[in-house]
Design a protein around this motif. Structure first.
Motif, PDB file in Angstrom:
ATOM      1  N   PRO A  46       0.814  -1.225   0.000  1.00  0.00           N
ATOM      2  CA  PRO A  46       0.000   0.000   0.000  1.00  0.00           C
ATOM      3  C   PRO A  46       0.847   1.276   0.000  1.00  0.00           C
ATOM      4  CG  PRO A  46      -0.772  -1.562   1.658  1.00  0.00           C
ATOM      5  CD  PRO A  46       0.546  -2.061   1.174  1.00  0.00           C
ATOM      6  N   VAL A  47       0.437   2.236  -0.799  1.00  0.00           N
ATOM      7  CA  VAL A  47       1.120   3.518  -0.858  1.00  0.00           C
ATOM      8  C   VAL A  47       1.130   4.226   0.495  1.00  0.00           C
ATOM      9  CG1 VAL A  47       1.041   5.845  -1.846  1.00  0.00           C
ATOM     10  CG2 VAL A  47       0.793   3.856  -3.330  1.00  0.00           C
ATOM     11  N   PRO A  48       0.000   4.291   1.234  1.00  0.00           N
ATOM     12  CA  PRO A  48       0.033   5.000   2.523  1.00  0.00           C
ATOM     13  C   PRO A  48       1.097   4.450   3.475  1.00  0.00           C
ATOM     14  CG  PRO A  48      -2.230   4.610   1.853  1.00  0.00           C
ATOM     15  CD  PRO A  48      -1.371   3.847   0.896  1.00  0.00           C
ATOM     16  N   ARG A  49       1.289   3.138   3.500  1.00  0.00           N
ATOM     17  CA  ARG A  49       2.301   2.546   4.362  1.00  0.00           C
ATOM     18  C   ARG A  49       3.706   2.963   3.921  1.00  0.00           C
ATOM     19  NH1 ARG A  49       2.130  -3.734   4.337  1.00  0.00           N
ATOM     20  NH2 ARG A  49      -0.037  -3.262   4.852  1.00  0.00           N
ATOM     21  N   PHE A  50       3.911   3.037   2.609  1.00  0.00           N
ATOM     22  CA  PHE A  50       5.199   3.461   2.068  1.00  0.00           C
ATOM     23  C   PHE A  50       5.478   4.927   2.399  1.00  0.00           C
ATOM     24  CE2 PHE A  50       7.390   5.530  -1.537  1.00  0.00           C
ATOM     25  CZ  PHE A  50       8.607   4.878  -1.481  1.00  0.00           C
ATOM     26  N   LEU A  51       4.478   5.781   2.231  1.00  0.00           N
ATOM     27  CA  LEU A  51       4.658   7.208   2.474  1.00  0.00           C
ATOM     28  C   LEU A  51       4.924   7.506   3.946  1.00  0.00           C
ATOM     29  CD1 LEU A  51       1.851   8.666   0.180  1.00  0.00           C
ATOM     30  CD2 LEU A  51       4.309   8.562  -0.269  1.00  0.00           C
TER      31      LEU A  51
ATOM     32  N   ALA B 143      10.465  10.055   3.101  1.00  0.00           N
ATOM     33  CA  ALA B 143      10.305  11.514   3.040  1.00  0.00           C
ATOM     34  C   ALA B 143      10.101  11.980   1.609  1.00  0.00           C
ATOM     35  CB  ALA B 143      11.537  12.188   3.641  1.00  0.00           C
ATOM     36  N   PHE B 144       9.504  13.155   1.472  1.00  0.00           N
ATOM     37  CA  PHE B 144       9.246  13.727   0.149  1.00  0.00           C
ATOM     38  C   PHE B 144      10.532  13.919  -0.633  1.00  0.00           C
ATOM     39  CE2 PHE B 144       8.919  17.343  -2.719  1.00  0.00           C
ATOM     40  CZ  PHE B 144       7.767  17.045  -3.452  1.00  0.00           C
ATOM     41  N   ARG B 145      11.588  14.372   0.020  1.00  0.00           N
ATOM     42  CA  ARG B 145      12.834  14.655  -0.698  1.00  0.00           C
ATOM     43  C   ARG B 145      13.451  13.387  -1.301  1.00  0.00           C
ATOM     44  NH1 ARG B 145      14.104  14.930   4.709  1.00  0.00           N
ATOM     45  NH2 ARG B 145      15.699  13.436   5.448  1.00  0.00           N
ATOM     46  N   ASP B 146      13.139  12.238  -0.716  1.00  0.00           N
ATOM     47  CA  ASP B 146      13.681  10.981  -1.227  1.00  0.00           C
ATOM     48  C   ASP B 146      12.816  10.383  -2.330  1.00  0.00           C
ATOM     49  OD1 ASP B 146      15.842  10.999   0.590  1.00  0.00           O
ATOM     50  OD2 ASP B 146      14.519  10.227   2.164  1.00  0.00           O
ATOM     51  N   ALA B 147      11.545  10.738  -2.350  1.00  0.00           N
ATOM     52  CA  ALA B 147      10.630  10.228  -3.365  1.00  0.00           C
ATOM     53  C   ALA B 147       9.565  11.275  -3.645  1.00  0.00           C
ATOM     54  CB  ALA B 147       9.984   8.923  -2.904  1.00  0.00           C
TER      55      ALA B 147
ATOM     56  N   SER C  10       6.561  13.208  -4.792  1.00  0.00           N
ATOM     57  CA  SER C  10       5.297  12.724  -5.354  1.00  0.00           C
ATOM     58  C   SER C  10       4.152  13.552  -4.803  1.00  0.00           C
ATOM     59  CB  SER C  10       5.086  11.250  -5.006  1.00  0.00           C
ATOM     60  OG  SER C  10       3.796  10.816  -5.395  1.00  0.00           O
ATOM     61  N   VAL C  11       3.169  13.779  -5.636  1.00  0.00           N
ATOM     62  CA  VAL C  11       1.985  14.502  -5.196  1.00  0.00           C
ATOM     63  C   VAL C  11       1.250  13.738  -4.110  1.00  0.00           C
ATOM     64  CG1 VAL C  11       0.430  13.462  -6.910  1.00  0.00           C
ATOM     65  CG2 VAL C  11      -0.064  15.747  -6.044  1.00  0.00           C
ATOM     66  N   PHE C  12       1.456  12.429  -4.042  1.00  0.00           N
ATOM     67  CA  PHE C  12       0.718  11.614  -3.089  1.00  0.00           C
ATOM     68  C   PHE C  12       1.211  11.795  -1.654  1.00  0.00           C
ATOM     69  CE2 PHE C  12       0.411   9.314  -7.187  1.00  0.00           C
ATOM     70  CZ  PHE C  12      -0.934   9.550  -7.396  1.00  0.00           C
ATOM     71  N   HIS C  13       2.327  12.513  -1.471  1.00  0.00           N
ATOM     72  CA  HIS C  13       2.715  12.898  -0.119  1.00  0.00           C
ATOM     73  C   HIS C  13       1.700  13.884   0.462  1.00  0.00           C
ATOM     74  CE1 HIS C  13       6.663  11.077   0.668  1.00  0.00           C
ATOM     75  NE2 HIS C  13       6.883  11.176  -0.632  1.00  0.00           N
TER      76      HIS C  13
ATOM     77  N   MET D  20       3.492  13.962 -13.592  1.00  0.00           N
ATOM     78  CA  MET D  20       2.451  13.041 -13.145  1.00  0.00           C
ATOM     79  C   MET D  20       2.993  11.616 -13.048  1.00  0.00           C
ATOM     80  SD  MET D  20      -0.956  14.393 -15.152  1.00  0.00           S
ATOM     81  CE  MET D  20      -2.068  13.461 -14.090  1.00  0.00           C
ATOM     82  N   TYR D  21       3.783  11.202 -14.033  1.00  0.00           N
ATOM     83  CA  TYR D  21       4.294   9.832 -13.990  1.00  0.00           C
ATOM     84  C   TYR D  21       5.397   9.695 -12.942  1.00  0.00           C
ATOM     85  CZ  TYR D  21       5.119   5.109 -15.528  1.00  0.00           C
ATOM     86  OH  TYR D  21       5.228   3.740 -15.553  1.00  0.00           O
ATOM     87  N   LEU D  22       6.164  10.762 -12.708  1.00  0.00           N
ATOM     88  CA  LEU D  22       7.156  10.749 -11.639  1.00  0.00           C
ATOM     89  C   LEU D  22       6.481  10.491 -10.296  1.00  0.00           C
ATOM     90  CD1 LEU D  22      10.141  11.331 -10.712  1.00  0.00           C
ATOM     91  CD2 LEU D  22       9.374  13.695 -10.342  1.00  0.00           C
ATOM     92  N   SER D  23       5.326  11.108 -10.071  1.00  0.00           N
ATOM     93  CA  SER D  23       4.601  10.910  -8.821  1.00  0.00           C
ATOM     94  C   SER D  23       4.188   9.457  -8.645  1.00  0.00           C
ATOM     95  CB  SER D  23       3.361  11.812  -8.778  1.00  0.00           C
ATOM     96  OG  SER D  23       3.717  13.145  -8.493  1.00  0.00           O
ATOM     97  N   ILE D  24       3.862   8.791  -9.737  1.00  0.00           N
ATOM     98  CA  ILE D  24       3.457   7.382  -9.665  1.00  0.00           C
ATOM     99  C   ILE D  24       4.668   6.488  -9.422  1.00  0.00           C
ATOM    100  CG2 ILE D  24       2.519   5.470 -11.016  1.00  0.00           C
ATOM    101  CD1 ILE D  24       0.639   7.472 -12.339  1.00  0.00           C
ATOM    102  N   VAL D  25       5.726   6.704 -10.197  1.00  0.00           N
ATOM    103  CA  VAL D  25       6.922   5.860 -10.074  1.00  0.00           C
ATOM    104  C   VAL D  25       7.511   5.942  -8.672  1.00  0.00           C
ATOM    105  CG1 VAL D  25       9.317   5.580 -10.863  1.00  0.00           C
ATOM    106  CG2 VAL D  25       7.474   5.905 -12.526  1.00  0.00           C
TER     107      VAL D  25
END
Length: 473
Positions: A46-51, A55-59, A61-64, A109-114
Motif C-alpha cells: 500500500p502507498v500509505p504505508r510506504f509514504l 520523506a518527500f525529498r527521497d521520493a 510525489s503529489v501523493f505525499h 504526473m508519472y514521476l509521482s506514480i513511479v
C-alpha cells in the motif's frame, strides 16, 4: 544563434513527440488498471504505508500531500487524457511556453506514480521514460526549430541505453563472450512472446550470429550516433531494426519501444521543413541551463559505464533525470516458474483437488501459448518471474497476493487470466509450487500441442488459509 537550432530535424521531432506520447499513454493506462491490487489502500504494497516511512525529498510525489484510491485513479486517467492530447498534437496549437508546460505535465504526473510504486515500478524502463520525457519538454513545437543541444542529449541517452547494455553483457556472463547466451535466453527470459518458442528453436549457428550482431549494435553502432549525417541516421536505423527484432522475440514492456522512439530522434527524415522564426532569448537560456545541469548530472552514469563494478538500471537522483541502463548481464540456463494453486477442501492433502490460477503473461498451463503484451506492462507477471529466481524477491508482497486470492479479491483477480473458483466461493487454502519449465521439441509440439514441458521441483509455499496469513502479517 544559428548553431542553436537544427531545422532539418523538425519532422524527426514530430515523429519522436507523437511516439513518446503513445508510450506515455500505455504507461498511464497500466497504472490506472493495475494499481488497486498492487499499491492501492488494500494493495499488496500500500502507498500509505510506504509514504509513512519515506520523506518527500527521497521520493517526490503529489501523493505525499494526499492519497486515496480514488485520487490515484483520477491522477492516472488524467495522465491518459494528457497523453491523448499530445498524440493529437495539442502542443503544436499552443505558444512555445504552453507546449513546454503541457509536456512537463505527464512527466511530473508519472514521476509521482513511479516514486510511490516501490517494487512494482523498479524497472529500468520507468526511469528511461522519465528521462526521455523530461528532455521532450525542451524540444519545443512548430514555433521554433529543434534545439541542437536537446537532440544531442537524446542521443546521449540512447548511447547510454545501448552501450551500457552491451558492456553489462560483456562483463556479466561468459556466455555473451562465447556467443552462446541465446541458446538459453529465448526460453528463460522473463515473459516470452508468441514467437519466442520459434526463436529458441533456430539453429545454434544462427544464435551465434544473433549474439555477435547484438554486440556490434550495442558496442560499436552507438558511437556512430555522434558522427555526421547520413552515418548517424544509418546507425539509428540499425538500432530501430535491432529493437524490432527484440520486440518479436519477447515481451519487454516499453523498453524496446522507448529505445526506438529515441532512435527516431536521431534520424534525419527527408522532408521540406517550414520556415520558422528564431528562438526567443528566454528559450535559449532555459534550454542551455537545463542542458548544463543534465551534463553535470551525467558524471555518475558516465563513471558507471567505465566501472568494472557497473550496475544496471540505477537512478542517481529522485527525479530520474539521468540514469544508468542495461539488461541481462547474466542469463539463466534453466527456467523456473511459481505455480499458484487453491483448493476448496476443508483439509489440504496431496490428493485434494488443487486448481491452478492462470496468469496473463507468465507461463502456466503448458498448452497455453504466450501472447504479445508489450508495450503494455504486466507488473505482477514480471515479479512472479523474479520470485521463481529467489523467494527473497517476493518476500515483501507474495503473502499479500496469497491473502487476496483467499479472499477472491476482485482487483487482484483482474490481474489474472483465469481464477478457478467462483466469485462467491473462494478457496479454503492456497499453495505455491516451483516447477522447471522448458520448451517442447518439434515432435513434442506435434504430439501434445503444448509449447512447454514442466517438471515439479519443490514446494514454494505450503498450503495457507486466510486465518494463518492474517496471523503471519
Amino acid at each position: 544563434m544559428e548553431w542553436f537550432v537544427a531545422p532539418d530535424y523538425w519532422l524527426s521531432r514530430l515523429v519522436f513527440q507523437r511516439a513518446l506520447a503513445v508510450v506515455y499513454l500505455v504507461a498511464f493506462l497500466g497504472a490506472a488498471v493495475q494499481f488497486r491490487a498492487l499499491i492501492g489502500e488494500r494493495g499488496m504494497l500500500p502507498v500509505p504505508r510506504f509514504l509513512a516511512r519515506v520523506a518527500f525529498r527521497d521520493a517526490p510525489s503529489v501523493f505525499h500531500l494526499r492519497y486515496s484510491d480514488r485520487f490515484f485513479a483520477a491522477w492516472a486517467w488524467a495522465g491518459c487524457a494528457v497523453s491523448v492530447a499530445l498524440i493529437a498534437g495539442l502542443d503544436q496549437r499552443l505558444p512555445l511556453w504552453g507546449a513546454m508546460v503541457l509536456w512537463l505535465v505527464p512527466w511530473a504526473m508519472y514521476l509521482s506514480i513511479v516514486n510511490v510504486g516501490q517494487t512494482w515500478y523498479a524497472f529500468g524502463w520507468e526511469s528511461l521514460l522519465l528521462e526521455v520525457g523530461f528532455l521532450a519538454v525542451f524540444l519545443g513545437n512548430d514555433e521554433v526549430a529543434p534545439p541542437v543541444v536537446v537532440l544531442f542529449l537524446l542521443r546521449w541517452v540512447l548511447f547510454r541505453v545501448e552501450f551500457g547494455a552491451g558492456l553489462i553483457k560483456m562483463r556479466g556472463d561468459s556466455c555473451w563472450r562465447e556467443l552462446t547466451c541465446l541458446d538459453y535466453h529465448h526460453e528463460t527470459q522473463p515473459m516470452p512472446g508468441p514467437l519466442s518458442w520459434f526463436f529458441h528453436h533456430l539453429p545454434r549457428p544462427f544464435h551465434r550470429v544473433e549474439v555477435a550482431a547484438n554486440h556490434f549494435t550495442q558496442l560499436v553502432v552507438p558511437v556512430l550516433l555522434f558522427t555526421p549525417q547520413p552515418i548517424a541516421t544509418a546507425a539509428a536505423s540499425l538500432m530501430v531494426l535491432t529493437q524490432l527484432w527484440l520486440v518479436l522475440s519477447g515481451n519487454f514492456s516499453w523498453l524496446n519501444w522507448t529505445t526506438i522512439v529515441l532512435a527516431l530522434s536521431a534520424i534525419e527524415f527527408p522532408a521540406t521543413h517550414p520556415r520558422v522564426a528564431g528562438p526567443p532569448l528566454w528559450y535559449e537560456i532555459v534550454v542551455l541551463a537545463v542542458a548544463a545541469g543534465l551534463l553535470a548530472l551525467s558524471y555518475r552514469p558516465a563513471r558507471n559505464l567505465i566501472s568494472r563494478r557497473q550496475v544496471m538500471n540505477r537512478s542517481f537522483d529522485p527525479l530520474h533525470l539521468v540514469n544508468t541502463y542495461g539488461a541481462f548481464g547474466s542469463v539463466s540456463r534453466v527456467r523456473h516458474e511459481v505455480v499458484v494453486e487453491g483448493t476448496a477442501d476443508p483439509v489440504p492433502r496431496e490428493d485434494s483437488e488443487w486448481k491452478e490460477y492462470e496468469f496473463k503473461g507468465k507461463p502456466g498451463d503448458p498448452r497455453h501459448w504466450p501472447r504479445q503484451y508489450a508495450p503494455y506492462h504486466l507488473r505482477l507477471d514480471w515479479l512472479m518471474w523474479f520470485a521463481a529466481l529467489s523467494p527473497a524477491y517476493a518476500a515483501s508482497w507474495f503473502t499479500g497476493l496469497v491473502e487476496r486470492l483467499l479472499e477472491n479479491d476482485r482487483d487482484t483477480l483482474r490481474l489474472l487470466r483465469r481464477c478457478p473458483f467462483p466469485a462467491d466461493a473462494p478457496p479454503r487454502y492456497v499453495r505455491a509450487r516451483l516447477y522447471r519449465y522448458r520448451y517442447t521439441t518439434w515432435p513434442e509440439l506435434r504430439e501434445t500441442g503444448a509449447c512447454w514441458h514442466r517438471t515439479y521441483v519443490r514446494e514454494f509455499l505450503p498450503p495457507m488459509r486466510l486465518e494463518w496469513v492474517d496471523q503471519s502479517r
